[in-house]
Design a protein around this motif. Structure first.
Motif, mmCIF file in Angstrom:
data_model
loop_
_atom_site.group_PDB
_atom_site.id
_atom_site.type_symbol
_atom_site.label_atom_id
_atom_site.label_comp_id
_atom_site.label_asym_id
_atom_site.label_seq_id
_atom_site.Cartn_x
_atom_site.Cartn_y
_atom_site.Cartn_z
ATOM 1 N N ASN A 1 -5.185 -8.713 44.874
ATOM 2 C CA ASN A 1 -5.906 -9.439 43.837
ATOM 3 C C ASN A 1 -4.909 -9.904 42.772
ATOM 4 O O ASN A 1 -4.455 -9.124 41.950
ATOM 5 C CB ASN A 1 -6.973 -8.542 43.219
ATOM 6 N N SER A 2 -4.597 -11.199 42.783
ATOM 7 C CA SER A 2 -3.586 -11.725 41.869
ATOM 8 C C SER A 2 -4.062 -11.790 40.425
ATOM 9 O O SER A 2 -3.261 -11.996 39.521
ATOM 10 C CB SER A 2 -3.118 -13.109 42.336
ATOM 11 N N SER A 3 -5.348 -11.573 40.179
ATOM 12 C CA SER A 3 -5.834 -11.614 38.803
ATOM 13 C C SER A 3 -5.831 -10.242 38.130
ATOM 14 O O SER A 3 -5.856 -10.160 36.906
ATOM 15 C CB SER A 3 -7.233 -12.214 38.740
ATOM 16 N N SER A 4 -5.777 -9.160 38.909
ATOM 17 C CA SER A 4 -5.851 -7.841 38.262
ATOM 18 C C SER A 4 -4.891 -6.799 38.816
ATOM 19 O O SER A 4 -4.714 -5.758 38.194
ATOM 20 C CB SER A 4 -7.276 -7.294 38.348
ATOM 21 N N ALA A 5 -4.280 -7.023 39.951
ATOM 22 C CA ALA A 5 -3.460 -5.979 40.577
ATOM 23 C C ALA A 5 -1.960 -6.164 40.378
ATOM 24 O O ALA A 5 -1.166 -5.407 40.917
ATOM 25 C CB ALA A 5 -3.771 -5.897 42.068
ATOM 26 N N ILE A 6 -1.561 -7.149 39.592
ATOM 27 C CA ILE A 6 -0.143 -7.385 39.335
ATOM 28 C C ILE A 6 0.346 -6.322 38.349
ATOM 29 O O ILE A 6 -0.215 -6.175 37.266
ATOM 30 C CB ILE A 6 0.089 -8.792 38.733
ATOM 31 N N PRO A 7 1.388 -5.582 38.705
ATOM 32 C CA PRO A 7 1.870 -4.540 37.794
ATOM 33 C C PRO A 7 2.653 -5.132 36.617
ATOM 34 O O PRO A 7 3.355 -6.132 36.774
ATOM 35 C CB PRO A 7 2.793 -3.700 38.693
ATOM 36 N N ASP A 8 2.512 -4.499 35.447
ATOM 37 C CA ASP A 8 3.377 -4.863 34.326
ATOM 38 C C ASP A 8 4.753 -4.232 34.588
ATOM 39 O O ASP A 8 4.949 -3.568 35.613
ATOM 40 C CB ASP A 8 2.760 -4.434 32.983
ATOM 41 N N SER A 9 5.698 -4.414 33.691
ATOM 42 C CA SER A 9 7.069 -3.941 33.953
ATOM 43 C C SER A 9 7.134 -2.421 34.103
ATOM 44 O O SER A 9 7.862 -1.906 34.959
ATOM 45 C CB SER A 9 8.041 -4.417 32.870
ATOM 46 N N TRP A 10 6.362 -1.679 33.312
ATOM 47 C CA TRP A 10 6.362 -0.221 33.429
ATOM 48 C C TRP A 10 5.765 0.197 34.767
ATOM 49 O O TRP A 10 6.306 1.044 35.471
ATOM 50 C CB TRP A 10 5.582 0.413 32.266
ATOM 51 N N THR B 1 -15.079 6.537 29.628
ATOM 52 C CA THR B 1 -14.005 7.450 29.231
ATOM 53 C C THR B 1 -13.105 6.950 28.108
ATOM 54 O O THR B 1 -12.395 7.738 27.507
ATOM 55 C CB THR B 1 -13.089 7.750 30.435
ATOM 56 N N GLY B 2 -13.079 5.646 27.883
ATOM 57 C CA GLY B 2 -12.154 5.099 26.898
ATOM 58 C C GLY B 2 -10.755 4.849 27.452
ATOM 59 O O GLY B 2 -9.867 4.416 26.732
ATOM 60 N N TRP B 3 -10.564 5.106 28.730
ATOM 61 C CA TRP B 3 -9.278 4.857 29.391
ATOM 62 C C TRP B 3 -9.284 3.459 29.994
ATOM 63 O O TRP B 3 -10.307 3.020 30.530
ATOM 64 C CB TRP B 3 -9.047 5.852 30.520
ATOM 65 N N TYR B 4 -8.149 2.789 29.953
ATOM 66 C CA TYR B 4 -7.965 1.531 30.672
ATOM 67 C C TYR B 4 -7.624 1.923 32.109
ATOM 68 O O TYR B 4 -6.711 2.717 32.330
ATOM 69 C CB TYR B 4 -6.840 0.716 30.031
ATOM 70 N N VAL B 5 -8.354 1.391 33.084
ATOM 71 C CA VAL B 5 -8.218 1.815 34.479
ATOM 72 C C VAL B 5 -8.075 0.583 35.384
ATOM 73 O O VAL B 5 -8.867 -0.358 35.276
ATOM 74 C CB VAL B 5 -9.466 2.612 34.944
ATOM 75 N N LYS B 6 -7.063 0.603 36.253
ATOM 76 C CA LYS B 6 -6.914 -0.464 37.236
ATOM 77 C C LYS B 6 -6.101 0.035 38.418
ATOM 78 O O LYS B 6 -5.552 1.137 38.394
ATOM 79 C CB LYS B 6 -6.270 -1.707 36.632
ATOM 80 N N ARG B 7 -6.043 -0.796 39.450
ATOM 81 C CA ARG B 7 -5.176 -0.519 40.589
ATOM 82 C C ARG B 7 -4.104 -1.601 40.619
ATOM 83 O O ARG B 7 -4.395 -2.773 40.363
ATOM 84 C CB ARG B 7 -5.963 -0.531 41.902
ATOM 85 N N VAL B 8 -2.869 -1.212 40.925
ATOM 86 C CA VAL B 8 -1.744 -2.149 40.975
ATOM 87 C C VAL B 8 -0.946 -1.937 42.247
ATOM 88 O O VAL B 8 -1.037 -0.883 42.880
ATOM 89 C CB VAL B 8 -0.815 -1.990 39.746
ATOM 90 N N SER B 9 -0.165 -2.947 42.619
ATOM 91 C CA SER B 9 0.642 -2.856 43.821
ATOM 92 C C SER B 9 1.837 -3.793 43.718
ATOM 93 O O SER B 9 1.765 -4.820 43.039
ATOM 94 C CB SER B 9 -0.207 -3.242 45.041
ATOM 95 N N LEU B 10 2.912 -3.431 44.409
ATOM 96 C CA LEU B 10 4.053 -4.332 44.523
ATOM 97 C C LEU B 10 3.715 -5.486 45.464
ATOM 98 O O LEU B 10 4.365 -6.536 45.435
ATOM 99 C CB LEU B 10 5.295 -3.576 45.013
ATOM 100 N N LYS B 11 2.714 -5.277 46.317
ATOM 101 C CA LYS B 11 2.197 -6.319 47.212
ATOM 102 C C LYS B 11 0.699 -6.467 46.914
ATOM 103 O O LYS B 11 -0.144 -5.996 47.667
ATOM 104 C CB LYS B 11 2.425 -5.928 48.682
ATOM 105 N N PRO B 12 0.363 -7.123 45.796
ATOM 106 C CA PRO B 12 -1.041 -7.158 45.361
ATOM 107 C C PRO B 12 -1.932 -8.025 46.233
ATOM 108 O O PRO B 12 -1.505 -9.050 46.746
ATOM 109 C CB PRO B 12 -0.958 -7.726 43.944
#
Length: 188
Positions: free
Chosen positions: A93-102, A80-91
């Motif tokens: 997976n510490s390598s990919s689920a950490i949310p950025d500030s937004w 699709t050309g979209w960047y896709v991930k899952r994030v959480s305040l309680k992650p």
């Protein structure tokens, strides 16, 4: 006013209005695309997890989730050309689920919205940020999620989680609670 300038002023006014209207149409289309991608992600991952639980138990599902979810996200990105991930305040997976500030801000807003009675099921948010269309869809805890995300977890599942996710924080959830979100971004 000079009568020769009136058509020019009118054309300039229309040019100013039209891009704004087009941008709104694009936002609606982009949101629709993002929702479709989220449905594909969940529609691929959830059956794989259920099958893993049925065939090998919850501990096996941990392996499926840790390996299959990133593969699904990468395939969707390629398709699709979209960047896709899952994030959480309680992650988990510490390598990919950490949310950025937004993402962190939106997740906190989701928690506030849920505290006021809104269901995670339809909760989403979209915004243009730094030349990207950003979209998040809340991920509510469903019965299948509690196998690995509840306060009490079976010992074999606990061992599998420690092996795959040594920094796991994604515990203690209850049915319907917001566990995290699907986060998508597309360059404009």
């Amino acid at each position: 006013m000079n009568p020769k300038l009136i058509p020019l002023v009118l054309i300039m006014s229309l040019a100013t209005i039209q891009p704004s209207a087009a941008a709104e149409v694009d936002k609606a289309k982009l949101k629709q695309e993002a929702v479709s991608i989220v449905k594909k992600f969940g529609g691929t991952l959830k059956p794989a997890l259920k099958k893993a639980i049925k065939t090998g138990g919850p501990a096996h599902a941990v392996s499926v989730c840790s390996e299959t979810a990133p593969e699904i996200a990468q395939k969707l990105r390629s398709d699709t050309g979209w960047y896709v991930k899952r994030v959480s305040l309680k992650p988990r997976n510490s390598s990919s689920a950490i949310p950025d500030s937004w993402e962190q801000k939106v997740l906190q807003q989701f928690d506030q919205r849920q505290a006021k009675g809104e269901s995670a099921e339809k909760m989403a948010y979209a915004e243009v940020v730094d030349g990207k269309f950003r979209f998040m869809k809340a991920q509510g805890v469903e019965p299948v999620c509690l196998t690995c995300h509840a306060a009490t977890i079976a010992p074999d599942t606990e061992a599998a989680l420690k092996d795959k996710y040594p920094d796991d924080k994604a515990r203690g959830y209850t049915l319907g609670q917001i566990r995290g979100a699907f986060s998508l971004a597309k360059d404009l």
